[in-house]
Design an enzyme around this catalytic site. Structure first.
Site, PDB file in Angstrom:
ATOM      1  N   LYS A   1     -48.757 -10.274 -49.471  1.00  0.00           N
ATOM      2  CA  LYS A   1     -48.655  -8.588 -49.490  1.00  0.00           C
ATOM      3  C   LYS A   1     -48.433  -7.977 -47.913  1.00  0.00           C
ATOM      4  O   LYS A   1     -49.457  -7.490 -47.627  1.00  0.00           O
ATOM      5  CB  LYS A   1     -49.418  -7.821 -50.299  1.00  0.00           C
ATOM      6  CG  LYS A   1     -48.795  -6.541 -50.634  1.00  0.00           C
ATOM      7  CD  LYS A   1     -49.528  -5.967 -51.828  1.00  0.00           C
ATOM      8  CE  LYS A   1     -49.129  -4.475 -52.165  1.00  0.00           C
ATOM      9  NZ  LYS A   1     -47.640  -4.669 -52.638  1.00  0.00           N
TER      10      LYS A   1
ATOM     11  N   LEU B   1     -43.951 -11.356 -55.364  1.00  0.00           N
ATOM     12  CA  LEU B   1     -45.473 -11.016 -55.289  1.00  0.00           C
ATOM     13  C   LEU B   1     -45.852 -11.059 -56.360  1.00  0.00           C
ATOM     14  O   LEU B   1     -45.478 -10.534 -57.547  1.00  0.00           O
ATOM     15  CB  LEU B   1     -45.505  -9.276 -54.516  1.00  0.00           C
ATOM     16  CG  LEU B   1     -46.868  -8.892 -54.488  1.00  0.00           C
ATOM     17  CD1 LEU B   1     -47.470  -9.626 -53.353  1.00  0.00           C
ATOM     18  CD2 LEU B   1     -46.862  -7.541 -54.230  1.00  0.00           C
TER      19      LEU B   1
ATOM     20  N   TYR C   1     -51.619  -5.015 -46.885  1.00  0.00           N
ATOM     21  CA  TYR C   1     -51.755  -3.965 -47.424  1.00  0.00           C
ATOM     22  C   TYR C   1     -52.187  -4.016 -48.927  1.00  0.00           C
ATOM     23  O   TYR C   1     -51.498  -4.966 -49.477  1.00  0.00           O
ATOM     24  CB  TYR C   1     -50.547  -2.902 -47.199  1.00  0.00           C
ATOM     25  CG  TYR C   1     -49.399  -2.989 -47.891  1.00  0.00           C
ATOM     26  CD1 TYR C   1     -49.219  -2.157 -48.852  1.00  0.00           C
ATOM     27  CD2 TYR C   1     -48.402  -3.975 -47.561  1.00  0.00           C
ATOM     28  CE1 TYR C   1     -47.913  -2.205 -49.872  1.00  0.00           C
ATOM     29  CE2 TYR C   1     -47.264  -4.205 -48.500  1.00  0.00           C
ATOM     30  CZ  TYR C   1     -46.980  -3.127 -49.329  1.00  0.00           C
ATOM     31  OH  TYR C   1     -45.940  -3.345 -50.115  1.00  0.00           O
TER      32      TYR C   1
END
Length: 285
Positions: free
Chosen positions: A147, A203, A33
């Site tokens: 992600k 991330l 996403y």
């Protein structure tokens, strides 16, 4: 008026936005996403998000669900159809629908969905006073650089933070802070910004990436290294970054006031230079 959402090539009212119960995103969290900010009806930092989406898809051997031009067009059409002035666009790509089997399906076509959420970004109500965070164990898998929609650990962490009266949870592994449940984590000491270097452990935030460029242009020193919760308690300032919060001051960690319990000068400066760039991209200056 009902929100208009995107599902596999169609724009439909949100109550008609449906995918199969056999979708692998639902059964296996087999999906990726992205969240992109919108200001004045314009996308902010879109390209880094598109690049990160491509990287994540490649890392799990998932095909693009459409062309890159079509993906951007989808974002812009959602803004238009929902008359979104300020907020975010969430998109999700999964490996598609197939009988439940751990192996990649051979014939399944990727699922692509997207929707908007109205949210205050420029005038974030949490920014003037700052927010509280609590530290929590990092119980996630080893590939946090992807992600993935596999977000149970962050959900549990965010809920714990909420129950303890905090805005965010900072996850800790081997005695060092990794990142927030939905944000990157930073402290400031003697005017220097300290944050964990990029690796599979965190991330690569798109807001982080843009902020680094702008901070260096402004002469703000950034040191990429691991730091402990104890260092955070003793920091002069602390903050987080994310696409939905931009740069947000932190004034308390685990019940301990940071920097006198109010946003400090470095964080205020970084937030303002990021907002200036966001306004520029949105055609507001």
């Amino acid at each position: 008026m009902s929100r208009v959402v995107y599902v596999n090539g169609s724009y439909v009212p949100e109550n008609e936005g449906k995918v199969s119960i056999f979708d692998r995103g639902f059964l296996f969290a087999d999906g990726i996403y992205e969240v992109t900010a919108v200001i004045n009806g314009k996308l902010v930092d879109y390209e880094p998000h598109a690049e990160r989406l491509e990287r994540s898809l490649n890392e799990i051997s998932m095909a693009w669900p459409c062309s890159k031009a079509e993906l951007r067009q989808m974002h812009e059409e959602l803004i238009k159809r929902n008359k979104l002035d300020e907020g975010i666009i969430y998109i999700q790509v999964t490996r598609g629908s197939a009988d439940r089997d751990f192996k990649f399906p051979k014939e399944a076509k990727s699922t692509l969905i997207g929707f908007t959420q109205v949210q205050k970004l420029l005038e974030n109500p949490n920014a003037p006073a700052g927010v509280k965070v609590v530290t929590i164990p990092d119980i996630r898998w080893a590939r946090r650089d992807i992600k993935s929609v596999m977000l149970l650990a962050p959900v549990l962490g965010k809920q714990r933070a909420y129950e303890e009266g905090a805005f965010e949870g900072w996850m800790v592994e081997d005695g060092k802070v990794t990142e927030g449940t939905s944000s990157n984590a930073y402290i400031v000491k003697d005017g220097k910004v300290i944050t964990r270097p990029l690796s599979n452990s965190i991330l690569a935030g798109c807001t982080r990436r843009s902020l680094f460029r702008m901070a260096k242009e402004e002469g703000v020193v950034i040191e990429e290294r691991l730091f402990t919760p104890e260092e955070a308690y003793a920091a002069d300032e602390a903050f987080l970054t994310s696409a939905s919060n931009f740069v947000l001051p932190i004034v308390e960690i685990d019940g301990k006031r940071v920097g006198g319990g109010q946003p400090g000068p470095v964080v205020r400066k970084l937030r303002e230079i990021y907002l200036d760039e966001a306004r520029r991209q949105a055609g507001l200056k």
